[in-house]
Design an enzyme around this catalytic site. Structure first.
Site, PDB file in Angstrom:
ATOM      1  N   ASN A  11      -4.219   4.477  -1.196  1.00 42.45           N
ATOM      2  CA  ASN A  11      -4.810   3.288  -1.878  1.00 42.45           C
ATOM      3  C   ASN A  11      -6.153   3.176  -2.177  1.00 42.45           C
ATOM      4  OD1 ASN A  11      -2.222   2.263   0.233  1.00 42.45           O
ATOM      5  ND2 ASN A  11      -2.037   2.652  -2.106  1.00 42.45           N
ATOM      6  N   GLY A  14       0.836  -1.123  -0.063  1.00 41.28           N
ATOM      7  CA  GLY A  14      -0.060  -0.036  -0.110  1.00 41.28           C
ATOM      8  C   GLY A  14       0.902   1.271  -0.174  1.00 41.28           C
ATOM      9  N   SER A  15       0.315   2.247   0.474  1.00 47.17           N
ATOM     10  CA  SER A  15       1.053   3.480   0.609  1.00 47.17           C
ATOM     11  C   SER A  15       0.312   4.526   0.902  1.00 47.17           C
ATOM     12  CB  SER A  15       1.887   3.757  -0.594  1.00 47.17           C
ATOM     13  OG  SER A  15       2.955   2.964  -0.903  1.00 47.17           O
ATOM     14  N   ASN A  16       0.920   5.876   1.736  1.00 41.60           N
ATOM     15  CA  ASN A  16       0.352   7.051   1.774  1.00 41.60           C
ATOM     16  C   ASN A  16       1.193   8.157   1.272  1.00 41.60           C
ATOM     17  OD1 ASN A  16      -1.716   6.000   3.833  1.00 41.60           O
ATOM     18  ND2 ASN A  16       0.230   5.938   5.034  1.00 41.60           N
TER      19      ASN A  16
END
Length: 801
Positions: free
Chosen positions: A508, A236-238
């Site tokens: 995401n 995922g990621s921010n």
């Protein structure tokens, strides 16, 4: 001694600066060879704190050389393991039945991995893409970087003895070629497509016996399978970009927080790459890559988040009843292409298997797959992946590195169209912001699906974005946009894009709520959804960054604070209700799933007092974490909350925990029973039971799981016998908080959570992990004066002789 090193570095940079005015050294060189390279290449590497490499070279071949050399010094075993993978040699060295680490594909075992990657190499797929003229193929600069990387890696192997116990004296650590480096790029490009279907590709065989009977695909199982491959599962990621309207000095800010694996070939590695007068960029590279994947320069910073676009589709083949390897298109027979692949096996005879390919891609069928895809006498399914002809990833990133604005970042995306499965978020020193879901997707419009979808596709497309098209009709293939660099994909004009919003954030979910006040709509379903429930991480992130933008006066320090708030949105929504319902249980007891009556009374005040964060010192965090996992496993999301999702209030709904469900008390009892059986106090600080072990010592790890919605995402491995969450699989990785102050030097703070080297004997195998544990940062050294003033400065001249 330190003064001498500094003078040496200054001299080296001066010499390189002078030489950079000359014609490029590689201008007249032939195409990259496919054997280990030896070309008189060299570079200067300046190491600063935490083993961060600052690589200076006079041209792209030398820059690739220095990068390959420095990556090998820190990560030789991980790199070598990946090169074994893309060569299709895992079974030869490690045995066919051993599991892969899933870094470069989803293959469940070495044999499946080898059958796929040997098939790719045997077909000449990567070689052909390397030979294609730009922009379809890589530019000369990127090919020079790849060639140099291979030479640098080989030079390090030749000049050093490996000390890492993971591959010391291993026969599988061998010199590499440009083709090996390019094949690793290819593996990353198809990771969201063919790379996620390797078992189905290598297992597909024409039907015999009972397998030949017509069978239906379980649509719901297929939907679940597609969703499991999206951002919220493994990676995922921010990322958030703030415009000058929200900052203290009118310049942009960017916080990037990618969530990637902590082990294996998808680790990041930190460096600064400099060709004086041509390129100066810093950030994190995915291992094996000679370009910066996520980073910043004097003018712009960017990060990526895994996107919701489905970068592949299925095509249903109508087969000739007399021959299941022949399919019909517009009534005409087309024979499948056989790809026969032989894999060498350790201590065994070679294994030969046949794969089946069509104009739409490989046939996929797996009797034990999830879901099982049938190949019968009447029907089969082909897997269509436009990234299987995409070798443009590196050029996109290289142009980012040279960008001077967010407009230049967008121009690189428009020009190369090379990002396979990520969004891009960027900010620049002039105060601009950018979000765009510019990824390579099959050009499947809602209209095409309405006209050409199969019965299966009519269920999977609206639910998961997976199109299943009718391959018997030639007019049902994905079309082409006039601005698309590659046939069959969407062009730049169709990409969801938001420019110059006060904040642009992605965690995401789809592009829809990149900015809650400026929602993006009008894109095709394959890109993602509009008007649907957001994840807790997205909801918490929007709450946080919208409040920051509203407050204004932001600086890099505010980004650093946001990274480590460790706020658990699930806790804020549900912990108080949980504590109250716990206190109301008759007699303070509840029945566990094994029928045991458990006294849960002591848990109630702990939950009430919990600070709703996942910091290492947070008491009650572990208790709520274990309870929340059990509850959400038992209760479908639609029954978890009393107030349902509403498009009129998408950030704050759903809410109000449904504590009346019988699963509530059971989950609470099971949690208390579990923690007591392990000897863990219900109010233990999280860091006592969420940690990694380095040098035989525990390092507490902050952050929390996806289900809790924590920005600082960490996915731990639960092992009560070893103390709790005793390792981390994925989570926060190469973090960067970047701004500008009007000087030539960006204001950057970085952190590589798992540290620079995977060699346990390296001093840089855990130093940044300890920083992460203490929620501390590295002050980046970008300008020469800062590099040369580093108290840890070491200068190394590297060459291939």
């Amino acid at each position: 001694m330190r003064s001498h090193l500094r003078r040496l570095a200054v001299t080296a940079v001066a010499l390189l600066t002078a030489s950079s005015a000359l014609p490029a050294a590689a201008a007249g060189r032939p195409s990259p060879p496919e054997h280990p390279s030896h070309g008189g290449l060299s570079a200067v590497i300046r190491y600063t704190e935490y083993g961060i490499a600052h690589i200076v070279a006079k041209d792209y071949p030398d820059l690739g050389f220095g990068t390959g050399w420095a990556q090998a010094a820190d990560q030789v075993c991980t790199l070598a393991d990946g090169f074994v993978t893309v060569r299709g040699d895992r079974s030869r060295f490690f045995g066919p039945d051993a599991k892969t680490d899933l870094s470069l594909s989803s293959a469940s075992d070495n044999l499946s991995s080898d059958l796929y990657f040997r098939g790719v190499r045997q077909a000449g797929t990567v070689r052909k893409l390397l030979a294609a003229p730009a922009p379809l193929g890589p530019s000369k600069d990127v090919k020079d970087l790849m060639r140099g990387f291979a030479a640098g890696y080989n030079a390090w192997l030749k000049q050093h003895r490996i000390t890492d116990p993971a591959c010391r004296d291993a026969a599988w650590v061998r010199p590499v070629s440009t083709l090996d480096v390019a094949a690793r790029f290819y593996a990353l490009a198809v990771l969201g497509g063919q790379g996620g279907a390797v078992d189905d590709i290598t297992s597909a065989q024409p039907p015999t016996g009972s397998a030949a009977r017509p069978r239906n695909v379980d649509a719901q199982a297929l939907i679940t399978s597609v969703r499991a491959r999206t951002a919220d599962s493994d990676m995922g990621s921010n990322a958030v970009a703030f415009s000058g309207a929200t900052t203290a000095n009118g310049r942009g800010l960017l916080l990037g927080n990618p969530h990637y694996p902590w082990q294996g070939g998808r680790r990041f590695w930190q460096s600064q790459e400099t060709i004086p007068g041509e390129l100066n960029v810093a950030g994190g590279s995915l291992l094996g890559s000679p370009v910066i994947s996520i980073g910043y320069n004097a003018h712009v910073a960017w990060s990526h988040t895994v996107a919701t676009g489905v970068p592949y589709n299925l095509t249903r083949l109508t087969l000739d009843p007399a021959d299941p390897t022949v399919y019909l298109v517009d009534g005409e027979r087309e024979r499948m292409t056989r790809r026969t692949v032989t894999v060498a096996v350790k201590d065994g005879t070679p294994v030969t298997r046949t794969q089946w390919w069509t104009r739409y891609g490989p046939v996929v069928a797996h009797s034990q797959g999830n879901p099982p895809l049938p190949w019968t006498t009447t029907t089969a399914y082909a897997f269509s992946d436009p990234n299987a002809t995409n070798m443009r990833f590196a050029d996109t990133s290289l142009d980012f590195a040279k960008a001077r604005s967010t407009a230049d970042v967008l121009a690189s995306l428009d020009r190369h169209q090379g990002l396979p499965w990520v969004n891009t978020i960027a900010a620049d020193s002039s105060g601009h912001t950018l979000y765009t879901q510019s990824q390579v997707l099959p050009r499947i419009t809602d209209d095409l699906v309405a006209r050409c979808s199969t019965d299966l596709g009519r269920q999977t497309y609206p639910a998961a974005g997976l199109a299943v098209l009718d391959g018997s009709r030639g007019d049902c293939a994905p079309g082409s946009d006039p601005d698309a660099v590659q046939p069959g994909i969407f062009g730049p004009a169709r990409m969801p894009t938001l420019k110059d919003a006060p904040y642009a954030e992605n965690s995401n979910n789809s592009a829809w709520l990149t900015n809650a006040d400026r929602p993006l709509t009008g894109y095709e379903r394959i890109f993602g959804t509009v008007g649907t429930e957001r994840s807790l991480r997205t909801r918490g992130a929007i709450e946080d960054v919208a409040a920051m933008a509203q407050r204004g006066g932001l600086t890099v320090r505010d980004l650093q604070h946001q990274e480590f708030t460790d706020r658990a949105p699930a806790g804020e929504l549900a912990a108080a209700d949980t504590a109250r319902a716990c206190a109301a249980l008759p007699g303070g007891t509840a029945t566990a799933s094994d029928g045991t009556r458990v006294d849960v009374g002591a848990a109630c005040p702990v939950l009430a007092a919990w600070d709703r964060t996942m910091g290492t010192g947070s008491r009650g965090a572990l208790l709520f974490d274990r309870f929340w996992r059990k509850l959400t496993n038992a209760v479908p999301s639609g029954r978890l909350w009393k107030v349902p999702f509403s498009t009129a209030d998408p950030v704050r709904t759903p809410n109000t925990l449904n504590t009346g469900t019988p699963a509530f008390a059971t989950a609470l009892a099971d949690t208390v029973q579990e923690l007591r059986a392990a000897g863990f106090a219900l109010d233990s600080p999280l860091g006592e039971h969420q940690f990694v072990v380095r040098d035989g010592r525990r390092i507490p790890v902050p952050g929390g799981t996806e289900r809790l919605g924590v920005w600082n995402k960490v996915e731990g491995v639960w092992n009560a016998a070893q103390g709790g969450y005793a390792d981390v699989t994925t989570g926060s990785s190469h973090i960067q908080a970047v701004g500008w102050d009007g000087s030539p030097c960006p204001v950057a703070r970085t952190l590589l959570t798992y540290s620079q080297s995977s060699n346990p004997d390296s001093p840089h195998s855990s130093d940044q992990t300890r920083l992460f544990s203490g929620e501390r940062w590295v002050t980046a050294r970008f300008c020469e004066k800062d590099i040369l003033s580093s108290p840890a400065l070491q200068v190394v001249h590297v060459h291939d002789r």
